[in-house]
Enzyme design. Structure first.
Site, PDB file in Angstrom:
ATOM      1  N   ARG A 128       4.680  -1.410 -15.137  1.00  0.00           N
ATOM      2  CA  ARG A 128       4.073  -0.368 -14.303  1.00  0.00           C
ATOM      3  C   ARG A 128       2.573  -0.569 -14.206  1.00  0.00           C
ATOM      4  O   ARG A 128       1.987  -0.345 -13.169  1.00  0.00           O
ATOM      5  CB  ARG A 128       4.352   1.014 -14.894  1.00  0.00           C
ATOM      6  CG  ARG A 128       5.781   1.456 -14.815  1.00  0.00           C
ATOM      7  CD  ARG A 128       5.941   2.840 -15.396  1.00  0.00           C
ATOM      8  NE  ARG A 128       5.399   2.900 -16.744  1.00  0.00           N
ATOM      9  CZ  ARG A 128       6.089   3.180 -17.840  1.00  0.00           C
ATOM     10  NH1 ARG A 128       7.357   3.452 -17.741  1.00  0.00           N
ATOM     11  NH2 ARG A 128       5.526   3.202 -19.019  1.00  0.00           N
ATOM     12  N   HIS A 156      13.606   2.573 -12.927  1.00  0.00           N
ATOM     13  CA  HIS A 156      14.614   1.716 -13.554  1.00  0.00           C
ATOM     14  C   HIS A 156      15.611   1.209 -12.517  1.00  0.00           C
ATOM     15  O   HIS A 156      15.968   0.033 -12.508  1.00  0.00           O
ATOM     16  CB  HIS A 156      15.400   2.486 -14.631  1.00  0.00           C
ATOM     17  CG  HIS A 156      14.595   2.922 -15.803  1.00  0.00           C
ATOM     18  ND1 HIS A 156      14.599   4.221 -16.248  1.00  0.00           N
ATOM     19  CD2 HIS A 156      13.778   2.242 -16.639  1.00  0.00           C
ATOM     20  CE1 HIS A 156      13.816   4.320 -17.308  1.00  0.00           C
ATOM     21  NE2 HIS A 156      13.295   3.136 -17.564  1.00  0.00           N
ATOM     22  N   LYS A 209      12.484   7.076 -31.691  1.00  0.00           N
ATOM     23  CA  LYS A 209      11.944   7.715 -30.489  1.00  0.00           C
ATOM     24  C   LYS A 209      12.460   9.135 -30.305  1.00  0.00           C
ATOM     25  O   LYS A 209      11.911   9.882 -29.508  1.00  0.00           O
ATOM     26  CB  LYS A 209      12.274   6.889 -29.241  1.00  0.00           C
ATOM     27  CG  LYS A 209      11.379   5.682 -29.061  1.00  0.00           C
ATOM     28  CD  LYS A 209      11.571   5.091 -27.681  1.00  0.00           C
ATOM     29  CE  LYS A 209      10.548   4.003 -27.408  1.00  0.00           C
ATOM     30  NZ  LYS A 209      10.691   3.471 -26.041  1.00  0.00           N
ATOM     31  N   SER A 231       9.824   7.794 -18.085  1.00  0.00           N
ATOM     32  CA  SER A 231      10.829   8.744 -18.576  1.00  0.00           C
ATOM     33  C   SER A 231      10.184   9.880 -19.358  1.00  0.00           C
ATOM     34  O   SER A 231      10.577  11.046 -19.230  1.00  0.00           O
ATOM     35  CB  SER A 231      11.857   8.024 -19.449  1.00  0.00           C
ATOM     36  OG  SER A 231      12.621   7.136 -18.683  1.00  0.00           O
TER      37      SER A 231
END
Length: 164
Positions: free
Chosen positions: A95, A17, A41, A133
């Protein structure tokens, strides 16, 4: 003034990030880091903790990049958040190819909602591309070393959450 929005849950903020923030900084005069409030989440860090971690990273980055970095929590549609902060550009980090498929759909929907807001994709540096993450949290939970993936303050916050 060109304003960009870099949205995410940042649970926690990683070196990937940070890399995207640094690289997006050359594209805009102000970069808003949109911290999504996504109750579905079930984040490890509450909103206040995530905002605090991001603000700490942004203080350092702002000095390095010379641009204004603003942290802005949001719970509405991404395109509405972009309008709320007067962003004309949404920055998304990629990514892998699997990220692109989802992001491609999101761009289409966002363009249908407001075609004045562009989306720019940035690839993290190769050494940061595998960082997620979710995986960082799992490594930390199991007592692994996350120092290659997050800054020291974030590493300490993870240790505090998991008692390691």
């Amino acid at each position: 003034m060109r304003i960009g929005l870099y949205p995410g849950t940042f649970d926690p903020i990683t070196l990937g990030h940070v890399d995207i923030i640094r690289r997006a900084s050359v594209l805009v005069d102000r970069l808003v880091i949109g911290v999504a409030i996504n109750r579905d989440k079930g984040p490890l860090f509450d909103l206040e903790e995530r905002v605090e971690m991001i603000e700490a990273e942004c203080r350092t980055l702002s000095g390095q990049t010379g641009i204004e970095l603003v942290v802005h929590p949001f719970e509405n549609l991404l395109i509405d958040c972009a309008n709320d902060v007067n962003a004309t550009l949404i920055v998304r980090g990629l990514r892998a190819v699997s990220d692109f498929e989802y992001e491609f759909q999101m761009v289409g929907m966002n363009r249908a909602l407001d075609d004045d807001i562009e989306t720019v994709f940035l690839m993290a540096e190769a050494r940061h591309q595998a960082i997620a993450s979710k995986l960082v949290k799992e490594i930390a939970r199991l007592g692994g070393d996350v120092s290659k993936f997050v800054t020291k303050p974030v590493q300490d916050a993870l240790a505090g959450k998991f008692g390691t």
